[in-house]
Enzyme design. Structure first.
Site, mmCIF file in Angstrom:
data_model
loop_
_atom_site.group_PDB
_atom_site.id
_atom_site.type_symbol
_atom_site.label_atom_id
_atom_site.label_comp_id
_atom_site.label_asym_id
_atom_site.label_seq_id
_atom_site.Cartn_x
_atom_site.Cartn_y
_atom_site.Cartn_z
ATOM 1 N N SER A 24 3.327 -1.086 -9.834
ATOM 2 C CA SER A 24 4.209 -1.563 -8.768
ATOM 3 C C SER A 24 3.754 -2.964 -8.379
ATOM 4 O O SER A 24 2.572 -3.179 -8.082
ATOM 5 C CB SER A 24 4.138 -0.620 -7.559
ATOM 6 O OG SER A 24 4.939 -1.119 -6.491
ATOM 7 N N GLN A 92 10.053 0.470 -0.881
ATOM 8 C CA GLN A 92 10.594 1.784 -1.241
ATOM 9 C C GLN A 92 9.745 2.432 -2.337
ATOM 10 O O GLN A 92 9.468 3.634 -2.295
ATOM 11 C CB GLN A 92 12.045 1.654 -1.708
ATOM 12 C CG GLN A 92 13.033 1.321 -0.606
ATOM 13 C CD GLN A 92 14.423 1.097 -1.168
ATOM 14 O OE1 GLN A 92 15.078 2.040 -1.611
ATOM 15 N NE2 GLN A 92 14.879 -0.143 -1.165
ATOM 16 N N GLU A 93 9.354 1.619 -3.325
ATOM 17 C CA GLU A 93 8.464 2.117 -4.376
ATOM 18 C C GLU A 93 7.178 2.655 -3.773
ATOM 19 O O GLU A 93 6.727 3.755 -4.085
ATOM 20 C CB GLU A 93 8.110 0.994 -5.361
ATOM 21 C CG GLU A 93 9.117 0.740 -6.430
ATOM 22 C CD GLU A 93 8.591 -0.227 -7.490
ATOM 23 O OE1 GLU A 93 9.347 -0.524 -8.416
ATOM 24 O OE2 GLU A 93 7.432 -0.675 -7.397
ATOM 25 N N LEU A 94 6.571 1.853 -2.897
ATOM 26 C CA LEU A 94 5.297 2.230 -2.296
ATOM 27 C C LEU A 94 5.429 3.509 -1.480
ATOM 28 O O LEU A 94 4.557 4.393 -1.551
ATOM 29 C CB LEU A 94 4.781 1.103 -1.407
ATOM 30 C CG LEU A 94 3.484 1.412 -0.651
ATOM 31 C CD1 LEU A 94 2.332 1.643 -1.640
ATOM 32 C CD2 LEU A 94 3.143 0.295 0.317
ATOM 33 N N ILE A 97 5.486 6.316 -3.889
ATOM 34 C CA ILE A 97 4.160 6.481 -4.502
ATOM 35 C C ILE A 97 3.241 7.252 -3.571
ATOM 36 O O ILE A 97 2.536 8.187 -3.996
ATOM 37 C CB ILE A 97 3.557 5.108 -4.853
ATOM 38 C CG1 ILE A 97 4.255 4.523 -6.096
ATOM 39 C CG2 ILE A 97 2.046 5.210 -5.093
ATOM 40 C CD1 ILE A 97 3.938 3.066 -6.353
#
Length: 209
Positions: A24, A92-94, A97
């Site tokens: 990421s 949003q990725e984080l 995750i």
């Protein structure tokens, strides 16, 4: 929001993972420099790494296939650069995750690339500016703030010294973590050597009689 994914979760790690590592990062900051070098170093070690090569417009909703790639990765490496928080896509990725860390036992390793971990944890400087913008746009940022706070408290790597040495250090840790995390292919084989020795001793005893 990443938390709206319809994918099913498990309280224990999957029996197998599709990817070793999910990367990421903020593409406009470090895609063709640090991340490209890190990705190559991981590939040279045979570490299967997912790197999203698409550049999406700011504010674009994260695609379900990307959420699935996160879920299917044993380790997530999050590279925090100066403008990481300026991308709602990255946040949003984080968020997803950190959800996988709790619900799928995913290993999360933060890398602080020329920024102090406190900037991430406390949303200071550029991170603070990004959140001021999101709040002005009336976005719900509490889950993003929590994800940054939590990841900022994890043990990670702060970029210092020659980049090649820094990358070697990261790859070495990833290799070691993968070796530790890989389970036995067959749990029934646990203790098999002791059982074989026992059978051998019985056979020898039987021949003596």
């Amino acid at each position: 929001m990443a938390s709206s994914s319809s994918s099913s979760f498990h309280s224990t790690p999957p029996t197998s993972w599709k990817y070793d590592v999910f990367l990421s990062f903020r593409g406009t900051d470090i895609r063709y420099t640090f991340v490209d070098h890190l990705y190559l170093a991981l590939a040279q070690q045979g570490i299967d790494t997912f790197k999203d090569d698409e550049e999406l417009p700011r504010g674009e909703t994260i695609h379900p296939s990307l959420l699935k790639a996160i879920e299917d990765s044993q380790i997530a490496i999050v590279v925090f650069s100066e403008n990481y928080a300026d991308s709602s896509w990255c946040l949003q990725e984080l968020e997803h995750i950190m959800k996988c860390k709790v619900e799928r036992c995913q290993i999360v390793i933060p890398i602080f690339y020329h920024i102090d971990p406190s900037e991430v944890r406390k949303q200071k400087r550029k991170y603070g500016e990004a959140f001021a913008k999101y709040e002005a746009e009336k976005k719900n940022v509490e889950s993003w703030r929590k994800a940054l706070f939590d990841v900022g408290n994890l043990s990670g790597h702060v970029a210092d010294g020659p980049e090649t040495i820094f990358i070697k250090k990261i790859v070495k840790e990833i290799s070691e973590r993968l070796c530790v995390a890989i389970p036995s292919d067959n749990e029934d084989l646990i203790g098999i050597e002791d059982r074989l020795e026992d059978l051998k001793s019985r056979k020898i005893t039987g021949l003596k009689h």
